[in-house]
Write a protein that holds these residues in place. Structure first.
Motif, short mmCIF file in Angstrom:
data_model
loop_
_atom_site.label_atom_id
_atom_site.label_comp_id
_atom_site.label_asym_id
_atom_site.label_seq_id
_atom_site.Cartn_x
_atom_site.Cartn_y
_atom_site.Cartn_z
N VAL A 1 0.84 -1.19 0.00
CA VAL A 1 0.00 0.00 0.00
C VAL A 1 0.88 1.25 0.00
O VAL A 1 0.52 2.27 -0.58
CB VAL A 1 -0.98 0.00 1.20
CG1 VAL A 1 -1.71 1.33 1.32
CG2 VAL A 1 -1.99 -1.14 1.06
N CYS B 1 1.38 -3.16 7.02
CA CYS B 1 0.43 -3.59 6.00
C CYS B 1 -0.80 -4.19 6.68
O CYS B 1 -0.73 -4.63 7.83
CB CYS B 1 1.06 -4.63 5.08
SG CYS B 1 2.23 -3.93 3.91
N GLU C 1 -8.73 6.15 4.18
CA GLU C 1 -9.15 5.00 3.38
C GLU C 1 -10.63 4.67 3.56
O GLU C 1 -11.27 4.19 2.62
CB GLU C 1 -8.34 3.76 3.77
CG GLU C 1 -6.95 3.68 3.19
CD GLU C 1 -6.38 2.29 3.37
OE1 GLU C 1 -5.64 1.84 2.49
OE2 GLU C 1 -6.67 1.65 4.40
N SER D 1 -10.53 1.46 -3.87
CA SER D 1 -9.82 0.22 -4.16
C SER D 1 -10.58 -0.60 -5.20
O SER D 1 -11.81 -0.57 -5.26
CB SER D 1 -9.67 -0.61 -2.88
OG SER D 1 -9.04 -1.84 -3.13
N HIS E 1 -5.69 -2.87 -1.92
CA HIS E 1 -4.76 -1.86 -2.41
C HIS E 1 -5.52 -0.63 -2.92
O HIS E 1 -6.72 -0.70 -3.20
CB HIS E 1 -3.89 -2.45 -3.52
CG HIS E 1 -3.05 -3.59 -3.06
ND1 HIS E 1 -3.45 -4.91 -3.17
CD2 HIS E 1 -1.84 -3.62 -2.46
CE1 HIS E 1 -2.53 -5.70 -2.66
NE2 HIS E 1 -1.53 -4.93 -2.22
#
Length: 278
Positions: free
Chosen positions: A61, A134, A226, A252, A257
């Motif tokens: 990412v 991650c 996000e 995404s 990702h």
């Protein structure tokens, strides 16, 4: 020279003038800089970035984030050299050094890998240093207290060892979760819903980070960005009467990702965050 006169031609004068105005405006729009060239950054923020030497450790990412920064810079956003290296002697201001650290599914290994890179020389060169985990580093069986204690200890050691470096922090990225009628049925009959358990652990760790660093101005809340849709609403789910957040679908294409739109949004906010670090 031929002059067109008379009532029939005079009636056409306003139309011709309007067409000329439209043509001029179109020419201006084509010849000017692109609307997105600045990457959401003000000139003052780019000036601040140009004074900094930054190290960013990451995995996949993070690659998406760096790609977004490269696109912003390439579009004429501002001056920033981007180097992929774990040891870059002779760094100059306006440089972002980045590299992959550790290996996935081992959060503590990444903490130690980050410290090793800083101790390897970058700690005496950079002004800002940070790394991100991650999403695969945190799952339903992760011992959050152990990981967080290791993180606090190592970051504290680095801060004491390199007092001139501003060590910043990043929340854990999220993943999408199962939605729709299948998720509703599973919840109704008390079956596990895909993505819930792992994302709950990521949310819980992020709350630890927010409590520790949120008020110090050195936390980049990647998870919040996000999980936020373009319209400002949040991608969330409920489990055991508690609200948790997940990766917004518009950021995404694979549920983990960042897509082209997602990486641009995150990259812009990341640059603004870095510019504001003092």
């Amino acid at each position: 020279m031929l002059y067109l006169t008379g009532p029939p031609f005079k009636a056409m004068y306003p139309l011709a003038a309007a067409a000329a105005v439209v043509f001029c405006l179109a020419a201006t729009a084509v010849s000017g800089p692109s609307e997105d060239a600045g990457g959401g950054m003000t000139p003052a923020q780019w000036k601040a970035i140009a004074k900094k030497k930054i190290y960013f450790g990451h995995m996949s990412v993070g690659d998406n984030m760096v790609a977004g920064i490269q696109e912003i810079v390439a579009a004429g956003g501002g001056r920033l050299q981007i180097l992929k290296s774990g040891n870059a002697p002779g760094l100059r201001p306006a440089t972002l050094v980045h590299s992959e650290i550790g290996h996935n599914k081992d959060a503590v290994a990444k903490i130690n890998a980050f410290a090793k890179i800083i101790d390897g020389g970058l700690g005496k060169q950079v002004d800002i240093a940070l790394f991100k985990f991650c999403y695969v580093d945190f799952s339903a069986d992760t011992d959050l207290n152990y990981v967080f204690s290791c993180y606090l200890q190592k970051m504290g050691e680095l801060e004491r060892k390199y007092p001139k470096v501003k060590f910043a922090h990043v929340t854990v990225p999220l993943r999408s979760v199962q939605t729709g009628w299948k998720a509703s049925v599973k919840k109704a009959i008390f079956l596990p819903v895909r993505g819930y358990a792992d994302n709950i652990k990521r949310n819980e760790y992020n709350e630890m980070l927010r409590r520790e660093y949120g008020g110090k101005g050195r936390l980049f809340d990647l998870a919040e960005i996000e999980s936020t849709y373009t319209d400002g609403s949040r991608s969330k789910f409920m489990s055991r009467n508690t609200v948790y957040y997940s990766l917004a679908a518009d950021k995404s294409d694979d549920g983990g990702h960042l897509n082209s739109a997602g990486r641009k949004v995150v990259a812009e906010k990341f640059l603004i965050f870095l510019a504001g670090l003092k």
